[in-house]
Structures are given as C-alpha cells and as structure tokens.
Enzyme design. Structure first.
Site, PDB file in Angstrom:
ATOM      1  N   SER A   1       0.852  -1.186   0.000  1.00 19.38           N
ATOM      2  CA  SER A   1       0.000   0.000   0.000  1.00 19.38           C
ATOM      3  C   SER A   1       0.885   1.233   0.000  1.00 19.38           C
ATOM      4  O   SER A   1       1.966   1.229   0.608  1.00 19.38           O
ATOM      5  CB  SER A   1      -0.915   0.035   1.236  1.00 19.38           C
ATOM      6  OG  SER A   1      -1.609   1.274   1.306  1.00 19.38           O
TER       7      SER A   1
ATOM      8  N   TYR B   1      -1.909   0.445  10.555  1.00 17.47           N
ATOM      9  CA  TYR B   1      -2.065  -0.129   9.214  1.00 17.47           C
ATOM     10  C   TYR B   1      -0.832   0.167   8.376  1.00 17.47           C
ATOM     11  O   TYR B   1      -0.265  -0.730   7.721  1.00 17.47           O
ATOM     12  CB  TYR B   1      -3.312   0.443   8.545  1.00 17.47           C
ATOM     13  CG  TYR B   1      -3.514  -0.007   7.118  1.00 17.47           C
ATOM     14  CD1 TYR B   1      -4.003  -1.282   6.835  1.00 17.47           C
ATOM     15  CD2 TYR B   1      -3.209   0.833   6.051  1.00 17.47           C
ATOM     16  CE1 TYR B   1      -4.184  -1.701   5.528  1.00 17.47           C
ATOM     17  CE2 TYR B   1      -3.392   0.425   4.740  1.00 17.47           C
ATOM     18  CZ  TYR B   1      -3.875  -0.840   4.477  1.00 17.47           C
ATOM     19  OH  TYR B   1      -4.052  -1.252   3.178  1.00 17.47           O
TER      20      TYR B   1
END
Length: 246
Positions: free
Chosen positions: A142, A155
């Site tokens: 990501s 995250y």
C-alpha cells in the site's frame, strides 16, 4: 494482450476486491489460478464462473493467520497443477482508528493478517520455490506504507513492514531462484472500509474511495504485468495510483 499461458498462480484474499479481479484477469490471460480465502461459498462461485468462461480455477479455504493453511494452499496448488509459479499475498484488513482510541484488538488483527499472513505465505512458498528451481512472490502492499496519514499509523506500519520483508528477501535472493514484486496501490474501490469500527471514519474512507479510488482491475493489471515477465526480469515494486486531472 499479455499471455500467461502455463502459469500456475495461487491468490490469497481472492473472495473479492483486488484478489477476485486478479484471479479473473490472470485466468482470462491463460493462467491456472487457485483462489484462497475464508469465504468458501464466495471463492467457489468465482472459480465456477471462471471455469464457465473457459478458464482454469480451483479453490482452497484459507485463513492467512494460520501457517498450516498457507502450507495447505501451496500443497493443494502443486497437487492440482504440478507446481506453483506465483503466490500472490493479497489478503489484508484495515480496521483503522486514531491511536488514542486504543483499539488494541484492531492493531493485533492488522498485524496478524497483513504482516504475519504475508510471512506465513513466504514460509510456505519458499521451500517449494527452491525445490522447483524458481518461483515468484507478489505481495499487495500500500502507498500507506510510504506516507502515514492520521488514523492509519498501525495499518501503515504493517504495510511498511511487508515492504521491508520484500526488500530483505530480494537482497537475499541472489541466485535467481526467487523473484519478488511488491505492488502498492493508493485508494482502491473495495470493501476494505467495512472493517473499520468508527462509523464516521468508515464513511469518510468510503467517500474517498469513491472520489479518488481506482478499480481493482487496475491493480490486477499490475500483477499480470509483473507475472508475465521472463524469468530473468524482476519487477521489484509497482505503485498504482490514480491520475488526478485538473
């Protein structure tokens, strides 16, 4: 159109979003795919649809937090198709929240799925890749791992850790047996926001995904591009972001 004829690819998190799009595209381009996820009825339906359209697809129920499940995915793929050329580590969750919320359960879940799940995939695939003499590990990371936004600290930490593991594996794989590719999307139109407990944050994330997100198929095309390269070509990292036009 790229051709992936003969490639054998196992994909985690294949019950929707990026994983489903990747399975469908790779099968369309000639690869045999093994769809892995916890939702058996969903991956069975996707695999059936792929087969009805002329593709090759099998399924394996997998919880990536369990090392034995990843080993079973690899062995199932080898038993079904004779080998495993590529493992796509795609399973991930994002129950993000401000650190001040102290959502320790959410933190643990992200560590277990996003990081430990990827490491379980590495541990399951590497011995088989080395026995075969080649193999390709692809992980969906990501852009959050490159730039930390509010509410995304844990995250982002898990995704940055996955990127670090990939880079470490790349530097250790000097004999040409194992290839690695880390693919880092920005906002993608998936159901990832559903795992967020805070309703306001969940709504804002969905709005951002709708406004700026790109379709999962865009990431699937990046996976296909990396996978179809000759064995002596390694695509180490691909960033997939939307193009913003004024």
């Amino acid at each position: 159109m790229l051709s992936l004829n003969g490639k054998i690819v196992a994909i985690t998190g294949a019950s929707g979003g990026i994983g489903e799009a990747t399975a469908r595209l790779l099968a369309q381009r000639g690869a045999a795919v093994v769809l892995a996820a916890r939702r058996s009825e969903r991956i069975d339906a996707i695999a059936q649809d792929i087969r009805e359209k002329g593709g090759r697809a099998a399924t394996c129920v997998v919880d990536v937090t369990k090392a034995e499940d990843l080993r079973r995915l690899v062995s199932t793929t080898v038993e079904r198709y004779g080998r495993i050329d590529v493992l796509v580590n795609n399973a991930g969750i994002a129950p993000i929240s401000p650190l001040a919320d102290l959502d320790t359960e959410g933190w643990s879940a992200m560590i277990d799925v996003n990081l430990r799940g990827m490491l379980n995939g590495v541990a399951a695939a590497l011995p088989v890749f080395r026995e075969q003499g080649k193999g390709h590990l692809v992980s969906i990371v990501s852009v959050a791992g490159l730039s930390v936004s509010p509410s995304m600290a844990v995250y982002a930490a898990t995704k940055n850790a996955v990127r670090t593991v990939h880079e470490g594996l790349r530097t250790e794989s000097t004999d040409g047996v194992v290839r690695t590719t880390a693919i880092s999307p920005g906002y993608i139109r998936t159901d990832l926001a559903d795992s967020m407990a805070d309703p306001d944050l969940r709504l804002r994330t969905r709005e951002n995904m709708d406004a700026m997100g790109i379709p999962p198929a865009a990431v699937a095309r990046a996976v296909a591009f990396a996978v179809e390269q000759p064995d002596d070509v390694e695509i180490g990292e691909i960033n997939v972001r939307p193009t913003v036009q004024a």
